[in-house]
Design a protein around this motif. Structure first.
Motif, PDB file in Angstrom:
ATOM      1  N   ILE A   1       0.850  -1.188  -0.250  1.00 26.21           N
ATOM      2  CA  ILE A   1      -0.215   0.130   0.214  1.00 26.21           C
ATOM      3  C   ILE A   1       0.799   1.586   0.323  1.00 26.21           C
ATOM      4  O   ILE A   1       0.384   1.982  -0.724  1.00 26.21           O
ATOM      5  N   LEU A   2       2.260   1.425   0.821  1.00 23.69           N
ATOM      6  CA  LEU A   2       2.849   2.548   0.956  1.00 23.69           C
ATOM      7  C   LEU A   2       3.987   2.356  -0.205  1.00 23.69           C
ATOM      8  O   LEU A   2       3.792   3.774  -0.718  1.00 23.69           O
ATOM      9  N   GLY A   3       3.750   1.426  -1.306  1.00 24.19           N
ATOM     10  CA  GLY A   3       4.476   1.885  -2.318  1.00 24.19           C
ATOM     11  C   GLY A   3       3.766   1.979  -3.565  1.00 24.19           C
ATOM     12  O   GLY A   3       4.190   1.344  -5.009  1.00 24.19           O
ATOM     13  N   LYS A   4       2.341   1.887  -3.174  1.00 21.94           N
ATOM     14  CA  LYS A   4       0.877   2.409  -3.815  1.00 21.94           C
ATOM     15  C   LYS A   4       1.223   1.115  -5.022  1.00 21.94           C
ATOM     16  O   LYS A   4       0.952   1.623  -6.265  1.00 21.94           O
TER      17      LYS A   4
ATOM     18  N   SER B   1       6.669   9.835  -9.497  1.00 21.60           N
ATOM     19  CA  SER B   1       7.516  10.455  -8.743  1.00 21.60           C
ATOM     20  C   SER B   1       7.744  10.068  -6.635  1.00 21.60           C
ATOM     21  O   SER B   1       8.193  10.107  -6.451  1.00 21.60           O
ATOM     22  N   LEU B   2       7.039   9.490  -6.810  1.00 23.26           N
ATOM     23  CA  LEU B   2       6.517   8.158  -5.155  1.00 23.26           C
ATOM     24  C   LEU B   2       7.826   7.248  -4.747  1.00 23.26           C
ATOM     25  O   LEU B   2       8.347   7.843  -4.610  1.00 23.26           O
TER      26      LEU B   2
ATOM     27  N   VAL C   1      10.819   6.498  -2.688  1.00 19.03           N
ATOM     28  CA  VAL C   1      10.537   5.748  -1.805  1.00 19.03           C
ATOM     29  C   VAL C   1      11.104   4.540  -2.486  1.00 19.03           C
ATOM     30  O   VAL C   1      10.246   3.894  -3.906  1.00 19.03           O
ATOM     31  N   ASN C   2      12.125   3.076  -2.152  1.00 19.04           N
ATOM     32  CA  ASN C   2      12.288   1.897  -2.887  1.00 19.04           C
ATOM     33  C   ASN C   2      11.718   0.995  -1.705  1.00 19.04           C
ATOM     34  O   ASN C   2      11.258   1.137  -0.678  1.00 19.04           O
ATOM     35  N   TYR C   3      11.634   0.273  -3.066  1.00 22.07           N
ATOM     36  CA  TYR C   3      10.796  -1.068  -1.784  1.00 22.07           C
ATOM     37  C   TYR C   3      10.908  -2.508  -2.386  1.00 22.07           C
ATOM     38  O   TYR C   3      11.623  -2.722  -3.668  1.00 22.07           O
TER      39      TYR C   3
END
Length: 561
Positions: free
Chosen positions: A387-390, A413-414, A418-420
């Motif tokens: 969810i946080l990584g969309k 952009s996210l 943000v790296n997953y």
């Protein structure tokens, strides 16, 4: 049947309008094809005059018409050459652009949808279905050319013999009915084949990736039997489809034979009574063949539309993902500043089967902190990171990143901030350096430094081409720990604002875990770090631990090792 044909024609027309092609090039192709076609229609008339010249023993007529035939042939050859070269280049460009468009659309598919889609279908979308647009264009060009041929042939035949022309035209409704019936049956068989072929490609993909497990459990024979059964079934569908086409062709041949027999009898009568010459009969037969082949292409058009509609429907399903993604992104905003804070308010998530995973979660993550999320397998730890990584969008509640709603932030952009790192440790068949940079502009010095920190530099330098060494399929020439460290390097080297680590130490030995934890401590000074883990990770700085139980975080511990 008529309603289905209307829907297919509408889809056919809509798809043609959406094609983005060079209209000038297409116009030149049309003009050269029409010119070549018209020139080709002159030859039967000239040949008929030669026959009449032979019957009348007129050498001048024979010579003139032979020279004209040679001239027409020469010009037709040049026009055909130009046209075919232009057409193949045009359709090839269209195919390439379409494949790229489909490939790009597949990459735009939402994560939750991607998990449900048959991967064999996606491969078929790229390989087979994407060529439907070039075929569609070629078919439309053929329709226009055949229309011109049919109209010109019709008027020439009408000029030569109205009664023979009438008999020929009367056969068209019968052939049209035959092709409409067979075309509908072919469409059903084509849908059945495509769906089963999608599953077959997925079966092959799973067999190749699961090769080791099939050997371990002595399942080769059973897998081979399933393969044989599936292949036989696919071929049986194609055989049945061929039978439909065969019976359709036989029916058309019978109708044509009866019409030709009647035409021969009438032609004999007309020639004996001096109302038709032998040369004009020869010319009429040539034009009649052109007329029949052109008209048959119209009666076969239903079959073509039915088959094309199957691919168009499948390809539009994929292309719609890109359109939806572009539409959503146009309404989203970019993250221009570094991420300082993530706030989760009343977050709940359920699967499509209405299985509740997370319920009314309230959490806060701040920069310069390490957060460890613990919980049983299947409790929702990975779901929260997705969810946080969309990757998952369908949830209730709100997630704010720097006071911006996550739903309203542009994905690209996210993910720049943000790296997953997932549990999968997926590596591509690229060089080690390319696997770490993954198409990003990152200095080699940074790559080398992070690999040294992760204790994998010496292993890389021992390989034949060092950092340029091509990794085999999914990194199967590396150990699990080496693959995991390369994936960690891929994430850390870009220096994002937020790190999402999902069980990153599961395949790494204890000696390397200590070094990785030190690196995480270091990067956490300027970032937010979230880790899911079953292990007790021994950090040397304070960390915040969340325990996930009963769909909610019920316990929070701040501690140092």
């Amino acid at each position: 049947m008529i309603d289905d044909l209307k829907k297919d024609l509408l889809l056919f027309y809509k798809s043609m309008r959406e094609l983005n092609f060079n209209k000038i090039k297409l116009s030149i192709i049309f003009i050269t094809m029409i010119a070549s076609n018209i020139l080709g229609l002159i030859n039967p008339l000239l040949f008929g005059k030669i026959i009449n010249g032979i019957v009348n023993k007129s050498m001048d007529s024979i010579k003139i018409n032979l020279l004209l035939m040679c001239l027409v042939l020469f010009i037709s050859i040049i026009l055909n050459y130009i046209n075919n070269i232009m057409l193949i280049k045009f359709t090839t460009d269209l195919d390439v652009n379409m494949k790229v468009n489909v490939f790009n659309s597949i990459l735009k598919i939402p994560y939750s949808d991607f998990l449900k889609i048959d991967k064999g279908k996606l491969i078929n979308n790229i390989e087979d279905d994407s060529t439907v647009f070039s075929n569609l264009l070629s078919n439309n060009i053929s329709v226009v050319i055949n229309t011109i041929s049919m109209v010109i042939s019709f008027f020439i035949m009408l000029y030569i013999s109205p009664i023979l022309t009438l008999i020929l035209v009367l056969t068209l409704p019968i052939t049209a009915i035959i092709y409409m019936i067979s075309g509908n049956k072919i469409k059903l068989k084509e849908i059945e084949y495509r769906n089963n072929h999608d599953s077959f490609l997925s079966f092959l993909n799973e067999t190749i990736y699961g090769w080791k497990f099939l050997k371990l459990f002595n399942a080769e024979k059973e897998r081979c039997n399933i393969f044989k059964k599936t292949v036989n079934y696919l071929y049986s569908i194609k055989i049945n489809e061929f039978k439909i086409q065969l019976w359709s062709g036989i029916s058309i041949n019978i109708v044509s034979f009866l019409a030709n027999t009647l035409n021969i009898l009438i032609s004999v009568y007309l020639i004996f009574n001096g109302k038709l010459s032998l040369g004009m009969l020869t010319a009429f037969n040539s034009y009649a063949e052109t007329f029949k082949s052109s008209s048959l292409s119209f009666t076969q058009l239903n079959s073509i539309i039915q088959e094309t509609a199957v691919s168009l429907t499948r390809i539009n399903e994929v292309l719609n993902y890109k359109k939806k993604s572009e539409s959503k992104n146009s309404l989203c905003q970019n993250l221009d500043n570094s991420i300082q804070r993530i706030e989760i308010k009343d977050l709940s998530y359920s699967t499509l089967d209405n299985i509740e995973i997370l319920k009314n979660i309230n959490l806060e993550f701040k920069k310069s902190n390490i957060y460890i999320i613990k919980g049983e397998s299947g409790s929702g730890k990975t779901t929260l990171l997705n969810i946080l990584g969309k990757f998952l969008d369908i949830y209730t509640g709100d997630i704010l990143i720097n006071d911006f709603y996550l739903r309203n932030i542009d994905r690209k952009s996210l993910r720049n901030r943000v790296n997953y790192i997932t549990q999968d440790n997926f590596l591509f068949s690229l060089s080690i350096k390319e696997n770490i940079t993954l198409y990003r502009d990152i200095p080699f010095e940074s790559i080398e430094n992070i690999c040294k920190r992760l204790n994998i530099h010496d292993t890389i330098m021992s390989l034949p081409n060092e950092y340029e060494t091509i990794i085999n399929k999914n990194g199967n020439d590396l150990s699990g720990g080496e693959k995991q460290r390369l994936c960690i390097a891929r994430s850390i080297v870009s220096k994002p604002d937020v790190y999402l680590f999902d069980e990153i130490t599961s395949a790494i030995d204890k000696n390397n875990i200590e070094e990785i934890l030190k690196i995480i401590e270091e990067i956490s000074k300027d970032s937010i770090v979230l880790l899911t883990s079953h292990e007790d990770l021994k950090f040397s700085i304070p960390v915040i631990e969340y325990h996930l139980r009963d769909k909610d975080f019920t316990k929070q511990i701040v501690h140092t090792s």
